[in-house]
Write an enzyme that holds these catalytic residues in place. Structure first.
Site, PDB file in Angstrom:
ATOM      1  N   CYS A   5       8.000 -49.263 -54.873  1.00  0.00           N
ATOM      2  CA  CYS A   5       6.656 -48.846 -53.876  1.00  0.00           C
ATOM      3  C   CYS A   5       6.193 -47.442 -54.170  1.00  0.00           C
ATOM      4  O   CYS A   5       6.821 -46.500 -54.781  1.00  0.00           O
ATOM      5  CB  CYS A   5       7.356 -48.737 -52.545  1.00  0.00           C
ATOM      6  SG  CYS A   5       6.219 -48.237 -51.071  1.00  0.00           S
ATOM      7  N   SER A  47       5.677 -44.857 -52.708  1.00  0.00           N
ATOM      8  CA  SER A  47       6.446 -43.576 -51.825  1.00  0.00           C
ATOM      9  C   SER A  47       7.686 -43.321 -52.757  1.00  0.00           C
ATOM     10  O   SER A  47       7.988 -42.251 -52.804  1.00  0.00           O
ATOM     11  CB  SER A  47       6.921 -44.181 -50.444  1.00  0.00           C
ATOM     12  OG  SER A  47       5.919 -44.619 -49.615  1.00  0.00           O
ATOM     13  N   HIS A 102       6.292 -41.434 -55.412  1.00  0.00           N
ATOM     14  CA  HIS A 102       6.053 -39.898 -54.744  1.00  0.00           C
ATOM     15  C   HIS A 102       7.150 -38.949 -54.820  1.00  0.00           C
ATOM     16  O   HIS A 102       6.873 -37.865 -55.502  1.00  0.00           O
ATOM     17  CB  HIS A 102       5.412 -40.008 -53.511  1.00  0.00           C
ATOM     18  CG  HIS A 102       4.194 -40.630 -53.330  1.00  0.00           C
ATOM     19  ND1 HIS A 102       3.051 -40.411 -54.331  1.00  0.00           N
ATOM     20  CD2 HIS A 102       3.437 -41.298 -52.226  1.00  0.00           C
ATOM     21  CE1 HIS A 102       1.650 -40.921 -53.609  1.00  0.00           C
ATOM     22  NE2 HIS A 102       2.235 -41.535 -52.473  1.00  0.00           N
ATOM     23  N   HIS A 122      13.423 -48.377 -50.870  1.00  0.00           N
ATOM     24  CA  HIS A 122      13.612 -48.682 -49.408  1.00  0.00           C
ATOM     25  C   HIS A 122      13.129 -49.898 -48.837  1.00  0.00           C
ATOM     26  O   HIS A 122      13.200 -50.308 -47.772  1.00  0.00           O
ATOM     27  CB  HIS A 122      12.675 -47.399 -48.628  1.00  0.00           C
ATOM     28  CG  HIS A 122      11.369 -47.531 -49.022  1.00  0.00           C
ATOM     29  ND1 HIS A 122      10.778 -47.044 -50.325  1.00  0.00           N
ATOM     30  CD2 HIS A 122      10.154 -47.939 -48.274  1.00  0.00           C
ATOM     31  CE1 HIS A 122       9.331 -47.349 -50.433  1.00  0.00           C
ATOM     32  NE2 HIS A 122       9.154 -47.850 -49.171  1.00  0.00           N
ATOM     33  N   CYS A 132       8.445 -53.310 -46.279  1.00  0.00           N
ATOM     34  CA  CYS A 132       7.518 -52.231 -46.376  1.00  0.00           C
ATOM     35  C   CYS A 132       6.169 -52.477 -46.711  1.00  0.00           C
ATOM     36  O   CYS A 132       5.256 -52.509 -45.627  1.00  0.00           O
ATOM     37  CB  CYS A 132       7.806 -51.376 -47.311  1.00  0.00           C
ATOM     38  SG  CYS A 132       6.780 -49.892 -47.624  1.00  0.00           S
TER      39      CYS A 132
END
Lengths: 368, 368
Positions: free
Chosen positions: A39, A41, A44, A60, A167
């Site tokens: 993902c 995220s 990031h 996650h 997610c």
């Protein structure tokens, strides 16, 4: 022991290592991971845009099988199929008690600490703690999470598909149906044709929107949006996105506009393409210091609603099973979301593809 | 003939002149004005911040008596007491048909043209048209407005008080009860202790808010907020407004924050003092080019709602009578809103006092 992908320093590749894994404590669940999504995220964090304690096991968006449960665990048992919940809400804070577990104070705290609720982690390397992103630490053969982070699901769904529910699907579909409450016959624009954007589109289609305008800069991704229900596409490299949406809506703007990239400029575009009294929902994650500029006079005079959506304003114990039922009924398309499958050892290749914009959603498939 | 205050050039004082006044056409109503409020929006026009055709008769918050009705008028008759409605909604545009007459497309058009719906005005000077602000042109002994701009009201209310209903009261109370839907037991912050801010405060009090924090830079105005129901005050010259509100709410922020000044910085403050999932309502009118800066990451992660309120998201034919009934029942305080009374000849003194910050609400009382 558990083989896991560990981030030791921002900007460096993840390192595949054999970590020590403790046993689940009271109220905790050990999960044998089967699939985990790559993902933005996670990316990031790799880039240092979401500062967290290091070293850390990222990941996650994941699904697996319960291997062992700690004392007092009642909601799952060994052998259950589960999807990880990266907002393991406490159930007792003011947000949990008012129907907003997505904004749970305790889960927000754990996002910053990189630990389980007791302040420790179950991973370690040479005797030193290794942190767990969003309690999940899904890029590991095994992980240990709080009971509320392991949501039992039906067994007839492939793990790769189930992982996505955790997610990108709940975030995108939820932004459309929970946050915006897209209504039948309405008009919608979605900026960003990626894992989340596709799910916003299919959430809006599910809710009966009559016009769904997908906006991106990559024609191949725009072509894919039709699979999920987009009725029109705009390539923002060729046309001004706001003008194009106004043209497609008789100069009015859309009832609902979504931003699923995380860039301040496209967030402002989403606001500017929303009609008076319409709703703009920001789903994309910007860096912590960035700001969006909104015309001040328009706030009262056009009375739009600008809001955001986190975890699709969802409640995983309720929503994961519901979303999988919709998938099983043929109402949500999940396989087309998966653009590539990697082994854990290939995870850096997967992130390289994500970074280059090639991948919509790469998935790690764990070996048997 | 009608004696009126006319703006000939931006930045200059209003000029008191005898204008020619036509007779009401079909669907129009001639009103003998009794009282009109001096509002910041009028002042914005004087300063050239809201560009409009000139010369123009300003004034939009007004009350009077129906003097004569044109053909086909059914909702009012000669002798009725009326409050002017500066958003004379058409009833047939998409906003009117979906319960949002405050955002009527036709009324928005008339705001820009300074005319009645047929594109002409009823005022003239030496044979040349004089425009009417928001169709009202309330700073005149007589005015002619569309039927839907003359809302009949009960007769037992002083005209000065009735005039206020037409703008500052519906705007402020409506922002609290219609836009924010302030709920009993909630926490509220209001930035700007003026004509609109006081009404937001009493709207929030009426709706049962448990904590109402008033924020301004003038202690005398802050002291007055207690009259309307404020429970706490913050002087933003002495304390940082956002920190002060967080301190007063256990670090959480308020459920609802309102901005009633029209400055981008205080609009951002209002957003920043709102709790996660709370609602920020912008009521203040900024200049057309100004922008508000909002933290981009907070939009999804805190999932606040940023919106605005225009005419208090109200519907004058329904709301003016309701608000006056609340006043008559002692539930809204309107007399304390009036800080000074002027004759039409003294109107420039009234604006000077408004500009200096002395006045909450100056009222023009028309001579018999």
């Amino acid at each position: 022991m558990a083989k896991a992908a560990v981030l030791h320093r921002y900007g460096e590749p993840l390192s595949i290592e054999e970590l020590d894994l403790a046993i689940p404590k009271r109220g905790e669940v050990k999960v044998k991971m089967k699939a985990a999504g790559l993902c933005h995220s996670d990316w990031h964090v790799v880039q240092g845009q979401l500062p967290l304690p290091l070293p850390i096991v990222l990941g996650h968006e994941g699904a697996g099988i319960v291997e062992e449960v700690g004392e007092g665990v009642t909601s799952v048992k060994q052998g259950d199929h589960v999807v990880l919940n990266w907002v393991p809400s406490c159930g007792t804070c003011s947000y949990c008690r008012t129907g907003r577990p997505d904004l749970c104070e305790e889960a927000a705290r754990l996002m910053a600490t990189g630990t389980l609720p007791d302040g420790t982690t179950r991973f370690s390397l040479h005797g030193k703690s290794v942190y767990q992103f969003l309690t999940a630490g899904a890029f590991s053969e095994y992980t240990i999470v709080p009971e509320q982070a392991a949501i039992p699901i039906r067994r007839d769904v492939p793990f790769e598909v189930a992982a996505l529910i955790g997610c990108s699907v709940i975030t995108g579909v939820g932004a459309a149906i929970h946050t915006a409450k897209v209504s039948p016959g309405s008009t919608v624009a979605v900026i960003g044709a990626g894992g989340v954007g596709f799910n916003i589109i299919q959430g809006a289609a599910l809710a009966g929107a009559k016009q769904i305008i997908a906006i991106d800069v990559v024609d191949e991704k725009l072509a894919m949006t039709k699979t999920f229900g987009a009725t029109h596409t705009v390539n923002a490299r060729e046309d001004d996105a706001v003008s194009a949406v106004l043209d497609l809506t008789d100069g009015i703007g859309v009832d609902y506009a979504f931003e699923a990239i995380g860039r301040p400029e496209t967030m402002a575009d989403a606001y500017n393409m929303t009609r008076k009294a319409g709703t703009t929902v920001i789903v994309g994650i910007a860096a912590p210091h960035e700001t969006v500029e909104i015309n001040a006079f328009s706030l009262p005079s056009q009375s739009k609603t600008l809001t955001g959506s986190w975890l699709g304003q969802g409640n995983p114990p309720v929503d994961y099973p519901k979303l999988l039922d919709l998938y099983a009924a043929g109402k949500l398309k999940l396989e087309p979301l998966i653009s590539a499958v990697y082994s854990l050892d290939q995870i850096n290749d997967g992130f390289a593809a994500l970074k280059s914009g090639q991948n919509i959603r790469g998935i790690i498939r764990f070996e048997e």
